[in-house]
Design an enzyme around this catalytic site. Sequence first.
Site, mmCIF file in Angstrom:
data_model
loop_
_atom_site.group_PDB
_atom_site.id
_atom_site.type_symbol
_atom_site.label_atom_id
_atom_site.label_comp_id
_atom_site.label_asym_id
_atom_site.label_seq_id
_atom_site.Cartn_x
_atom_site.Cartn_y
_atom_site.Cartn_z
ATOM 1 N N HIS A 6 53.734 -64.734 31.237
ATOM 2 C CA HIS A 6 54.528 -64.036 32.694
ATOM 3 C C HIS A 6 54.789 -62.847 32.426
ATOM 4 O O HIS A 6 55.732 -62.242 33.374
ATOM 5 C CB HIS A 6 55.422 -65.194 32.856
ATOM 6 C CG HIS A 6 55.112 -66.522 33.398
ATOM 7 N ND1 HIS A 6 56.270 -67.530 33.433
ATOM 8 C CD2 HIS A 6 54.045 -67.018 33.689
ATOM 9 C CE1 HIS A 6 55.618 -68.659 33.758
ATOM 10 N NE2 HIS A 6 54.065 -68.368 33.971
ATOM 11 N N HIS A 24 44.534 -71.664 32.871
ATOM 12 C CA HIS A 24 44.233 -73.117 33.413
ATOM 13 C C HIS A 24 43.171 -73.692 32.804
ATOM 14 O O HIS A 24 42.992 -74.833 32.813
ATOM 15 C CB HIS A 24 44.423 -72.990 34.720
ATOM 16 C CG HIS A 24 45.890 -72.686 35.483
ATOM 17 N ND1 HIS A 24 46.556 -73.271 36.665
ATOM 18 C CD2 HIS A 24 46.688 -71.904 34.860
ATOM 19 C CE1 HIS A 24 47.598 -72.961 36.663
ATOM 20 N NE2 HIS A 24 47.917 -72.002 35.734
#
Length: 725
Positions: free
Chosen positions: A267, A99
């Site tokens: 993920h 992020h």
Amino acid sequence: MDGNKFPGLGGCPVNHGGNTSMDKPVTKWWPNALNLDILHQHGARTNPMDTDYNHRDAVKGLDYDAVKEDLKALMTENQDWWPADWGHYGGLMIRLAWHSAGSYRLQDGRGGAGSGNIRFAPLNSWPDNASLDKARRLLWPVKKKYGNALSWADLIILAGNMAYESMGLKTFGFGFGREDIWGPETDVYWGSENEWLAPSENRYDDLDNASTLENPLSAVHMGLIYVNPEGVNGNPDPARTAQHVRETFARMAMNDEETAALTCGGHTVGKAHGGGDHANIGAEPEGCPVHMQGFGWANPAQSDKASDNFTSGIEGAWTKNPTQWDMGYFDYLFGWEWELTKSPAGANQWKPIDMPESEMPRDPSDPTKGQMPMMTDADMAMRVDPIYNEICQKFRADPEYFADTFARAWFKLTHRDMGPKANYYGPDVPSEDLIWQDVVPAGNTDYDVAAVKAKIADSGLTSAELIATAWDSARTFRGSDKRGGANGARIRLAPQKDWVGNEPERLAKVLGILEPIAAETGASVADVIVLAGNVGLEQAIKAGGHSVEVPFTPGRGDATAEQTDADSFSVLEPVADGFRNWQKEAYAVSAEEMMLDRAQLLGLTAAEMTVLVGGLRVLGTNYGDSSYGVFTDNVGALTTDFFVNLTDMAYSWHPLDDGTYELRDRATGDVKWPATSADLVFGSNSILRAYAEVYAQDDNKEKFVRDFVAAWTKVMEADRFDLVA
């Protein structure tokens, strides 16, 4: 005594900011005022480091191996105040790094991980960054230990790398060298919305056409890094989501394979947290009370169990073994059928149909229990979209290829905004040159600079042609991601040679003369272009009655077409250049605001912008040789005439119907000069006028020349990272 001697101030005798407080800036009182904050940020007033501190020197003394070992150890050092999922902080650290880097966008090069900006508002309080403040607190002991040599920007990304390595991935490499900023960035436009996660329609001309997302944005909502994990506008539809994923990642210079690799590899480890009621979660770091010390998103249900942690509102892991790098993501995504469901927090997500508990990942706090895995709408897009599906099947069939592709894409994601490899330090810098690094070969320094200058002076090219060509070559630099600039001489290659703003006909003429000079003398074309600008400038200085040698350092190289990603460079094309009084077309944004943006990307202060504009006007370097703003009868001489005539009350200014202006003699009414708003702003804006008045003074003619040369040289050398210690 009267308990309230200061009505309206609650009894406090201090006027907290008065009419200049941040909640009532000048532009709130006068909305049409030009806000110069973009050029004032991150100056010496905000930087706490000593004036002689050099981060590049400091980072060279860092014990790189010790830092990496400390980070690997930290991954499994569980803390009661924020317990780790399955006893491993890897997923959290990867999310922090992701992020931090993921705010980068290609269009203007802003955002990204290169400055540690996630420590400050608004990013530290974005909904998408919920509880990443916990990751930074976990990293604090490492930052504290290694001090100035280890920037937060480096530490955050390195933590992501070490997380992956501790879980079994061989990373592609790492470069130290990012330098921290010390306050919120005022130069980044994150969108016009006034609420978090406002409907996507605010950012698109047509929500069904992902390419209509407003430039330079890449995220679909205010407060998100990429796309909405629940679907477009929170409505699950994987096929539709795939189109927005593709557009968003393309705006980060990622192709379909890189996008799929990052989604699947990101993920492969960790989990999302949404096991409780979102309504009970406290304020973000910038909004929480002082006693929380910036520790945001307080959860009243928080205990010593990792399953009580709260982040996105989505709940569950993507794989059976969330602390291991493996192929489990593909086993789940393609090995099961999926159906829509809701997280305990009410978020849309997908769950496998009829999966027995034995096939589920373990509960992050209790290994005796299974916990239902999940997929987001973006994950399902990898399955539904035919292009992404084909790529994923290739990954699934070749785990080594998947690991290598992901490692390279991760390296690109986390290093894209660092610029050339000259800015990388440490033992893990990859030797391989990657096209997105905008490689420039080393240039020659062993040639006779004086001889090159003499040939340029005798070339028959005018000072204006020489100066304009050098400026156009250098002005592409942007400090946001350290791309562009004169080094590499890419102005002679596609796409730059054909850009309208570079006046292709004039450019071809000038290059046709300068390139043979480079070949004859052994200098690079890049050096000759800059040196030609210096020659033209020295001629103009002499014509203005002064004698100054413009500084020059040889060593620029010439990039080849094979070393140039033409599509990636297309975003550097200027659509306006206030320094040459040019706009490609009319825009909603004013010419002077676009000039500020260009100046900030070039790393200029407001004073440097002022002196350059005033000088370039009288040098006659306007686009198309236009006369707008050329407030002098001695065009081609570097004088203070622009400022002298702008501030002379013998003249008055008059608007015309086409949006331009005329300077007229007050006594006779005769028209003296035409102008644009990008000229007149130096007289109308109180700050810029203060600078203009300095250069209009009778005693500052020599100062003007010195300041112009210094600012010019700064632009010409903005991309010379090889000159920095």
